[in-house]
Design an enzyme around this catalytic site. Structure first.
Site, PDB file in Angstrom:
ATOM      1  N   GLU A  90     -20.368 -32.969 -72.246  1.00  0.00           N
ATOM      2  CA  GLU A  90     -19.441 -33.946 -72.819  1.00  0.00           C
ATOM      3  C   GLU A  90     -19.275 -35.137 -71.883  1.00  0.00           C
ATOM      4  OE1 GLU A  90     -16.558 -31.313 -75.689  1.00  0.00           O
ATOM      5  OE2 GLU A  90     -16.024 -31.381 -73.567  1.00  0.00           O
ATOM      6  N   CYS A 103     -16.718 -41.595 -68.050  1.00  0.00           N
ATOM      7  CA  CYS A 103     -16.590 -40.378 -67.249  1.00  0.00           C
ATOM      8  C   CYS A 103     -17.812 -39.499 -67.506  1.00  0.00           C
ATOM      9  CB  CYS A 103     -15.300 -39.651 -67.629  1.00  0.00           C
ATOM     10  SG  CYS A 103     -15.027 -38.118 -66.729  1.00  0.00           S
ATOM     11  N   CYS A 110     -19.465 -25.103 -64.459  1.00  0.00           N
ATOM     12  CA  CYS A 110     -19.030 -25.359 -63.083  1.00  0.00           C
ATOM     13  C   CYS A 110     -18.833 -24.032 -62.362  1.00  0.00           C
ATOM     14  CB  CYS A 110     -17.728 -26.164 -63.087  1.00  0.00           C
ATOM     15  SG  CYS A 110     -17.163 -26.666 -61.443  1.00  0.00           S
ATOM     16  N   CYS A 114     -11.518 -24.007 -60.573  1.00  0.00           N
ATOM     17  CA  CYS A 114     -10.169 -24.570 -60.426  1.00  0.00           C
ATOM     18  C   CYS A 114      -9.340 -24.076 -61.613  1.00  0.00           C
ATOM     19  CB  CYS A 114     -10.219 -26.090 -60.389  1.00  0.00           C
ATOM     20  SG  CYS A 114     -11.162 -26.733 -58.985  1.00  0.00           S
ATOM     21  N   CYS A 117      -8.631 -26.056 -64.952  1.00  0.00           N
ATOM     22  CA  CYS A 117      -9.758 -26.790 -65.516  1.00  0.00           C
ATOM     23  C   CYS A 117     -10.581 -25.864 -66.406  1.00  0.00           C
ATOM     24  CB  CYS A 117     -10.626 -27.365 -64.392  1.00  0.00           C
ATOM     25  SG  CYS A 117     -12.043 -28.295 -64.988  1.00  0.00           S
ATOM     26  N   GLY A 158     -18.478 -30.256 -64.267  1.00  0.00           N
ATOM     27  CA  GLY A 158     -19.232 -29.945 -63.060  1.00  0.00           C
ATOM     28  C   GLY A 158     -18.687 -30.593 -61.804  1.00  0.00           C
ATOM     29  N   GLU A 159     -19.212 -30.178 -60.688  1.00  0.00           N
ATOM     30  CA  GLU A 159     -18.867 -30.700 -59.361  1.00  0.00           C
ATOM     31  C   GLU A 159     -20.021 -31.589 -58.900  1.00  0.00           C
ATOM     32  OE1 GLU A 159     -18.125 -31.979 -55.918  1.00  0.00           O
ATOM     33  OE2 GLU A 159     -16.467 -30.782 -56.745  1.00  0.00           O
ATOM     34  N   SER A 190     -16.113 -37.906 -57.672  1.00  0.00           N
ATOM     35  CA  SER A 190     -15.000 -36.977 -57.460  1.00  0.00           C
ATOM     36  C   SER A 190     -15.511 -35.651 -56.915  1.00  0.00           C
ATOM     37  CB  SER A 190     -14.265 -36.749 -58.780  1.00  0.00           C
ATOM     38  OG  SER A 190     -13.238 -35.794 -58.630  1.00  0.00           O
ATOM     39  N   SER A 213      -9.889 -34.096 -55.461  1.00  0.00           N
ATOM     40  CA  SER A 213      -8.938 -33.305 -56.244  1.00  0.00           C
ATOM     41  C   SER A 213      -8.080 -32.514 -55.268  1.00  0.00           C
ATOM     42  CB  SER A 213      -9.693 -32.355 -57.189  1.00  0.00           C
ATOM     43  OG  SER A 213     -10.427 -33.089 -58.132  1.00  0.00           O
ATOM     44  N   LEU A 214      -6.894 -33.019 -54.980  1.00  0.00           N
ATOM     45  CA  LEU A 214      -6.068 -32.465 -53.904  1.00  0.00           C
ATOM     46  C   LEU A 214      -5.093 -31.411 -54.420  1.00  0.00           C
ATOM     47  CD1 LEU A 214      -5.496 -32.698 -50.870  1.00  0.00           C
ATOM     48  CD2 LEU A 214      -3.748 -34.403 -51.425  1.00  0.00           C
ATOM     49  N   HIS A 215      -4.110 -31.841 -55.195  1.00  0.00           N
ATOM     50  CA  HIS A 215      -3.192 -30.981 -55.950  1.00  0.00           C
ATOM     51  C   HIS A 215      -2.123 -30.251 -55.143  1.00  0.00           C
ATOM     52  CE1 HIS A 215      -5.909 -32.076 -59.040  1.00  0.00           C
ATOM     53  NE2 HIS A 215      -6.875 -31.255 -58.652  1.00  0.00           N
ATOM     54  N   ASN A 289      -1.659 -30.865 -68.250  1.00  0.00           N
ATOM     55  CA  ASN A 289      -1.795 -30.764 -69.699  1.00  0.00           C
ATOM     56  C   ASN A 289      -1.246 -29.423 -70.180  1.00  0.00           C
ATOM     57  OD1 ASN A 289      -3.226 -33.246 -70.090  1.00  0.00           O
ATOM     58  ND2 ASN A 289      -5.001 -32.277 -69.169  1.00  0.00           N
ATOM     59  N   CYS A 331      -8.075 -34.884 -68.521  1.00  0.00           N
ATOM     60  CA  CYS A 331      -8.474 -34.219 -67.276  1.00  0.00           C
ATOM     61  C   CYS A 331      -8.358 -32.703 -67.418  1.00  0.00           C
ATOM     62  CB  CYS A 331      -7.588 -34.689 -66.125  1.00  0.00           C
ATOM     63  SG  CYS A 331      -7.842 -36.404 -65.684  1.00  0.00           S
TER      64      CYS A 331
END
Length: 343
Positions: A90, A103, A110, A114, A117, A158-159, A190, A213-215, A289, A331
């Site tokens: 996608e 994007c 992946c 996470c 995700c 994916g990463e 990212s 991607s910290l969070h 979300n 996201c």
């Protein structure tokens, strides 16, 4: 035969020179493919007949197949593309007043799990090739016509840094002046925190932006949210990011998903300010979300209070509005599909 869109201009030039073609032949091909969008060697009229014949025997042009296109009520678009092995990816187009951001996905599935995700829920299948990354851009730009894509973010399925070779080659193709010629500062990669790959990226000096991607500023909580943190903890990650910032001289972006009752407390704001001290950065705050019942969506009051606590400590953030939620394009909502019908 080789997929020509996997080739950077330097690699293509090297291959052509080995076959006794002039060095500028690669530049001509890039101009035809990426500026004029011609994918037929017979139509490349400034290349010799002999060269065209050799090229037709050595290279082919790959393409994606659009399986589905959805439009959100906020104007965000999501494209489901079929790959040659019947997997799907996608891609998301995000129109804004001053920019249109694409994007891109870099993998089918992946590995990194996470917890908020969906991209890795069906597991990891494979890396995308550089051509499959590039073709997402070419296909969407062709579909939207006069509306020019102004920014590219490697933030889809994916990463990106786990698919380091093909991601880097895609960036080189995007930024090549003889081809697409995308501005380096308009490309952002990212990562969930692959420290060795951040260090490798720094040494390549591609000039692109970096997003982390910290969070959470707490190792225990971040390890729960982003499991790779167990291997590359925060102090190691931030050290690599500081080196990257020092050489690239551009603010690093930190993505911070706001989760009710978990990472929005006063002590989180204090720890975040301390963790990022000495860095030039931007923080995007992204309210969670409603897709994961395991975590709580933060209230408006909770979000405002957290932002105020950050501001008191000199940390200024942007509250990012989630786009495309109604078509699962926000996201963390993208995911891989298998058995996708092509055409």
């Amino acid at each position: 035969m080789e997929d020509i869109k996997n080739y950077t201009i330097q690699k293509l030039q090297s291959v052509l020179e080995e076959n006794e073609f002039a060095p500028f032949c690669a530049q001509q091909i890039f101009g035809w493919v990426y500026k004029r969008r011609i994918e037929n060697f017979d139509s490349m009229t400034d290349i010799s007949q002999k060269a065209r014949s050799v090229l037709k025997g050595a290279f082919y042009f790959s393409n994606l197949k659009l399986a589905k296109r959805e439009v959100s009520c906020d104007g965000t678009e999501k494209f489901l593309f079929g790959l040659n092995d019947r997997n799907c990816i996608e891609t998301v187009l995000i129109p804004q007043q001053a920019r249109t951001t694409l994007c891109l996905s870099t993998q089918v599935g992946c590995k990194f799990g996470c917890v908020f995700c969906l991209s890795g829920k069906a597991g990891f299948r494979r890396n995308l090739t550089a051509s499959e990354i590039i073709n997402q851009y070419l296909h969407v730009q062709g579909l939207i016509g006069a509306c020019k894509i102004t920014n590219i973010v490697f933030m889809g399925i994916g990463e990106p840094l786990d698919n380091f070779f093909h991601t880097v080659n895609a960036v080189k193709i995007f930024t090549e002046p003889k081809g697409i010629h995308f501005g380096r500062r308009r490309i952002c990669i990212s990562t969930c925190g692959l420290t060795p790959q951040i260090e490798k990226l720094e040494k390549l000096n591609l000039g692109v932006k970096l997003s982390i991607s910290l969070h959470s500023p707490d190792n225990r909580i971040r390890s729960e949210l982003v499991p790779i943190n167990k291997k590359y903890p925060l102090q190691e990650l931030i050290r690599a990011v500081k080196h990257f910032h020092k050489t690239q001289r551009y603010p690093v972006t930190f993505e911070y998903a706001l989760i009710g009752g978990l990472n929005t407390k006063k002590e989180d704001a204090l720890a975040l300010a301390k963790l990022l001290k000495g860095l030039k950065y931007k923080i995007n705050l992204i309210p969670l979300n409603r897709m994961n019942s395991r975590f709580q969506v933060p209230s408006g009051v909770e979000i405002r209070d957290f932002q105020r606590e950050l501001e008191k400590r000199g940390v200024f953030s942007t509250l990012r509005k989630s786009r495309g939620q109604d078509i699962n394009a926000a996201c963390g909502q993208l995911r891989a599909y298998a058995g996708c019908k092509r055409g």
